[in-house]
Structures are given as C-alpha cells and as structure tokens.
Scaffold this motif. Structure first.
Motif, PDB file in Angstrom:
ATOM      1  N   ARG A 115      11.704  60.423  42.570  1.00 49.96           N
ATOM      2  CA  ARG A 115      12.588  60.442  41.385  1.00 49.96           C
ATOM      3  C   ARG A 115      14.046  60.218  41.777  1.00 49.96           C
ATOM      4  O   ARG A 115      14.928  60.947  41.319  1.00 49.96           O
ATOM      5  N   ILE A 116      14.280  59.218  42.590  1.00 57.45           N
ATOM      6  CA  ILE A 116      15.665  58.918  42.957  1.00 57.45           C
ATOM      7  C   ILE A 116      16.466  58.655  41.688  1.00 57.45           C
ATOM      8  O   ILE A 116      16.105  57.821  40.858  1.00 57.45           O
ATOM      9  N   ASN A 169      21.208  51.424  37.756  1.00 57.14           N
ATOM     10  CA  ASN A 169      22.068  51.412  38.924  1.00 57.14           C
ATOM     11  C   ASN A 169      21.804  52.676  39.735  1.00 57.14           C
ATOM     12  O   ASN A 169      21.832  53.779  39.211  1.00 57.14           O
ATOM     13  N   PHE A 170      21.548  52.500  41.033  1.00 55.17           N
ATOM     14  CA  PHE A 170      21.236  53.625  41.904  1.00 55.17           C
ATOM     15  C   PHE A 170      22.440  54.076  42.726  1.00 55.17           C
ATOM     16  O   PHE A 170      22.360  55.084  43.437  1.00 55.17           O
ATOM     17  N   ASP A 171      23.538  53.341  42.648  1.00 59.10           N
ATOM     18  CA  ASP A 171      24.691  53.634  43.492  1.00 59.10           C
ATOM     19  C   ASP A 171      25.528  54.761  42.900  1.00 59.10           C
ATOM     20  O   ASP A 171      26.654  54.565  42.441  1.00 59.10           O
ATOM     21  N   ALA A 219      16.076  55.811  53.656  1.00 58.37           N
ATOM     22  CA  ALA A 219      17.324  55.083  53.906  1.00 58.37           C
ATOM     23  C   ALA A 219      17.140  53.590  53.652  1.00 58.37           C
ATOM     24  O   ALA A 219      18.021  52.933  53.072  1.00 58.37           O
ATOM     25  N   ALA A 220      16.010  53.039  54.069  1.00 58.38           N
ATOM     26  CA  ALA A 220      15.740  51.616  53.828  1.00 58.38           C
ATOM     27  C   ALA A 220      15.605  51.337  52.338  1.00 58.38           C
ATOM     28  O   ALA A 220      16.076  50.301  51.835  1.00 58.38           O
ATOM     29  N   HIS A 225      18.384  49.152  47.348  1.00 61.94           N
ATOM     30  CA  HIS A 225      18.933  49.325  46.004  1.00 61.94           C
ATOM     31  C   HIS A 225      20.460  49.285  46.007  1.00 61.94           C
ATOM     32  O   HIS A 225      21.095  49.715  45.031  1.00 61.94           O
ATOM     33  N   ASP A 226      21.040  48.783  47.106  1.00 62.16           N
ATOM     34  CA  ASP A 226      22.500  48.591  47.210  1.00 62.16           C
ATOM     35  C   ASP A 226      23.276  49.900  47.062  1.00 62.16           C
ATOM     36  O   ASP A 226      24.362  49.933  46.472  1.00 62.16           O
ATOM     37  N   VAL A 227      22.723  50.970  47.593  1.00 61.56           N
ATOM     38  CA  VAL A 227      23.416  52.261  47.569  1.00 61.56           C
ATOM     39  C   VAL A 227      24.318  52.352  48.792  1.00 61.56           C
ATOM     40  O   VAL A 227      23.867  52.152  49.924  1.00 61.56           O
TER      41      VAL A 227
END
Length: 459
Positions: A115-116, A169-171, A219-220, A225-227
């Motif tokens: 659930r990121i 957006n995940f960042d 981490a990968a 997801h461009d975080v």
C-alpha cells in the motif's frame, strides 16, 4: 590523565585518529580512510580499512552488550560473560542495530509494499473532448486563443483541448523517506553480511539477508515510480507522524543515520573504546575465579551516544573483589582520577590494586597497558619495554609496591601470548580480538594471568 611524578606535573593526552587520509595538528599521514557505506573494498588499502572497521565493530558489539547486562544490576558480570561466550562462536554473529531492524521492520516493509501511499495531482495536458472533466483558468485562456467559433472547431482535427487531469503520483515526503531508508538499510545489511561470512547458517544471518533483499526490492520499485530520496533532517509530515508503519520507518531511518554519524566519531576514538573493552575483559576474568566474590560495584551509567569513544561512565574503582582463599582485596581501577606517581609514570590507564586487610603493609599495584594501533604492535618488544620501565619505577616506590604488568593489544587476526620473567617483575603480553577464537584465546590468557597473579599473592 594527569598527575605528578618526581615533582613534575605530567598530563597524558590521547590524540584521535584522523577521519581522512591526511590530517594536521599534529601532522599524521598514511592512516586508512574509514570505508563509506555501500562500497565494497577494491584495492589493498580499502581492504585494510574494511578489516579495521570490522575489528572496531566487533569491539563495539562487546561493549554494547553491557547495555543489556545493565538491565539487571545484581547480575551484570554474569549476563555480560554469557554474551561474550556467545561471541566466541563465530557462527553466532553479533547483535547490531541492523539485526534488530531486520526483525522489527521487515513486517512493516511488507505492509507498506502492498500500500505504498500515492496522491492525485493535477496536471494540464491535451485531452480528448469527450474525456474533459475539469478546466482551470489557464486552460480557459488557452482555449480562447485557439482559432474557431465553437469548442469543436477550437479543438482542431485531433479534437483535443488543454484540460486539467489528475494523475497518480508517488513522489511524496513519506515515500522519499521510505526510499532513503531502504537504500541505507540495504547498505548496512550488506556491510554486516560481509563481516560475518561464517554465520550463513545462523538465524540472524538469514534475517539480515532477507531484509536486505526486501529493502533492495522496495528501493527499486520506488525508483521506478520516480520517487526521490529524502535528505537527512527533513521535518516529518502528518503521514510520517500518524501512520504507524511510516512512523516506524522514519524512526529506523534516524537510528541508522545516527549510527553512521557515531561511527565517524568512534573511528577517531578507537583507542578509548579498546581501553573500555580491556577493562571489561579483566573484570570478567577476575569475576570468573572460584575464590572471587564481588563486594562492591561502581554505578555504571550508559550513554545514549558515545562521547569520545566512550559508551559508559563509572565511578572509581569499577569493581572490588574479595579473594576468599588468598585473603586479598582486588580493585579494578579504570582511568583513576588520582592515579598516583607510579601509575602516571608508567603511563597506564588501567591498574589492579591489591591489598591485605589483615596487615598494615603498603598495597601492591599491577599496571595494565592497553595500546591500540592500526598496524599490529610488536608484542615482544612492548613486553620488554614494559619490564624495563617497571624496573626503573620500582626504585621510586614508597607508598605502594609496583611490580608485574599486563599488556593488552589488538591481535589484527593473529592471537599471541608472551610471558616475560625478569629478576624483579613479570609481564604478560596478550594480543587478542573481540570475537570468535581470538576472543576465546585472549580471555583464557587473561584468566591465566590473574590466576598466577593472585595465587599465593603477597602484598
């Protein structure tokens, strides 16, 4: 340590090891550079530095086991001895911060992986007319500037206009912290695994290796997801404070960051840490004597962070033992506030003070030297120099008897024991390490020294 010897004021100052390959004040060059995290050694110099870091971590582990032993003040030395016995088995690797986090945070990372957290952010882009749901002022201005009399004409042949759309957006700050943590934890886990190649069958090794793989996977995923990666010192947002899993990750990240900063200072003050390790080793060796009875224990205060290489503070002496059969009182003195003229002349920070309560004779002092160096010390030469020094100091002994000595130094992978029998003194030199067979051999040699020293002892 300071004092007076033969009417002269003497102060012994310890210079820290440099944190870089060249330092001044005083001028020092040729020292190994502490390995950076996440980097495997590539040449001989880096291998030398990595081995030095491993030895330092092993010594730190033995000292940090004192923290858990302090949970039961009535049984400190028994609990510490049990921990050191486990450390003599190289297949049972040392406890460390990354081992604790591998056990505590792996389920947390598994939960977050499913659930990121993501947010919907508005973007302007050309959108088919039949999918337009929202337009802002900038979109309306763009549309008004297009040629045509109707919206369909202004949309052109592609039938697209500039509209506001929402994209996942995940960042976010919490994901940046998660990304920073997983990278740092993976590097710390890899360093720990590299230092314990013989522990592959242990549960701790499997936990750390599994945790390392989990961290690398997350981490990968975050990178895909461009975080971005958070920088140390960020102010926690609502999610980092209120979401239990993200909050635990943030706490783990800060603990690992403190560990990195602490290792820089500990690298500089390894000689201090080694002296504390030697004090604990001598105290444990005396406590193991069948005739020894602990009659006094100095309060030991554990610090949350090491200060100039020291994790704990204690009053002087750190422990006092009664030898029932020999009839002697033995004090373990570590960095005494008033070392006395002979100890300051000997330049020794540790000593055993032996007294006979049934006699009015002067006490006897056994000096313990704890030299530390990046390269292996010539133990035979050191023992010979110590014996000569004791012979010279004996002629100035008035208020106490000063004879016999013990030299404890790192073995750099090659344990060694030397005994020097002089006409008026006996000196033992012991080179040992803080784990595995080296620790076992060193502790046995120290036990032998104290047994010989107290057997039929006379003040």
């Amino acid at each position: 340590m300071s004092g007076t010897f033969r009417g002269q004021d003497i102060c012994l100052a310890l210079c820290p090891y440099p944190k870089r390959d060249h330092a001044t004040k005083p001028d020092r060059s040729g020292f190994p550079v502490r390995p950076r995290r996440g980097q495997d050694p590539k040449d001989e110099a880096e291998v030398f530095a990595a081995n030095a870091l491993q030895r330092m971590n092993e010594v730190l582990a033995r000292i940090q086991e004192l923290e858990e032993a302090l949970d039961d003040p009535d049984d400190i030395w028994t609990r510490l001895r049990a921990a050191w016995k486990r450390a003599e088995d190289e297949e049972d690797p040392r406890m460390s911060e990354i081992v604790k986090q591998a056990r505590q945070l792996r389920p947390v990372l598994t939960d977050l992986e499913k659930r990121i957290r993501r947010v919907l952010r508005r973007h302007r882009e050309l959108t088919p007319l039949d999918r337009v749901q929202e337009m802002d002022r900038a979109s309306m201005v763009w549309l008004s500037r297009q040629p045509g009399r109707s919206v369909a004409e202004r949309a052109g042949s592609d039938q697209r206009i500039l509209a506001t759309v929402r994209r996942e957006n995940f960042d976010t700050l919490e994901n940046r912290v998660l990304h920073a943590y997983t990278r740092l934890a993976a590097d710390a886990a890899r360093e720990w695994i590299r230092e314990h190649p013989r522990a592959k069958q242990s549960a701790r090794f499997r936990d750390v290796d599994s945790f390392r793989k989990k961290c690398r996977s997350i981490a990968a995923d975050l990178e895909a997801h461009d975080v971005l990666i958070a920088t140390p010192g960020v102010t926690p947002n609502y999610v980092l404070m209120q979401d239990k899993s993200y909050h635990q990750v943030h706490d783990g990240w800060e603990r690992l960051l403190k560990r990195e900063k602490a290792i820089d200072d500990l690298w500089a003050w390894q000689a201090q840490t080694w002296t504390d390790f030697a004090v604990l080793a001598v105290t444990l060796a005396i406590d193991e004597l069948e005739e020894a009875q602990l009659i006094a224990q100095s309060p030991i205060v554990w610090k949350s962070e090491a200060v100039t290489g020291r994790w704990f503070e204690q009053d002087r002496p750190i422990a006092v033992f009664w030898l029932r059969e020999t009839g002697r009182i033995v004090e373990v003195q570590a960095r005494p506030e008033k070392p006395g003229p002979l100890l300051i002349g000997a330049q020794a920070h540790v000593a055993l003070r032996i007294t006979d309560p049934t006699r009015s004779a002067v006490p006897r002092r056994v000096a313990v030297w704890t030299p530390h160096a990046m390269n292996r010390i010539d133990l035979g030469e050191s023992v010979s120099e110590v014996a000569n020094l004791i012979d010279q100091l004996q002629q100035f002994a008035q208020t106490e008897v000063f004879k016999h000595g013990l030299v404890l130094t790192p073995d750099h992978g090659e344990p060694e024991t030397i005994k020097f029998e002089g006409s008026r003194c006996r000196v033992n030199g012991i080179a040992f390490g803080a784990s595995g067979k080296s620790l076992a051999a060193g502790m046995e040699a120290i036990r032998g020294f104290v047994r010989d020293e107290f057997k039929g002892a006379s003040v």
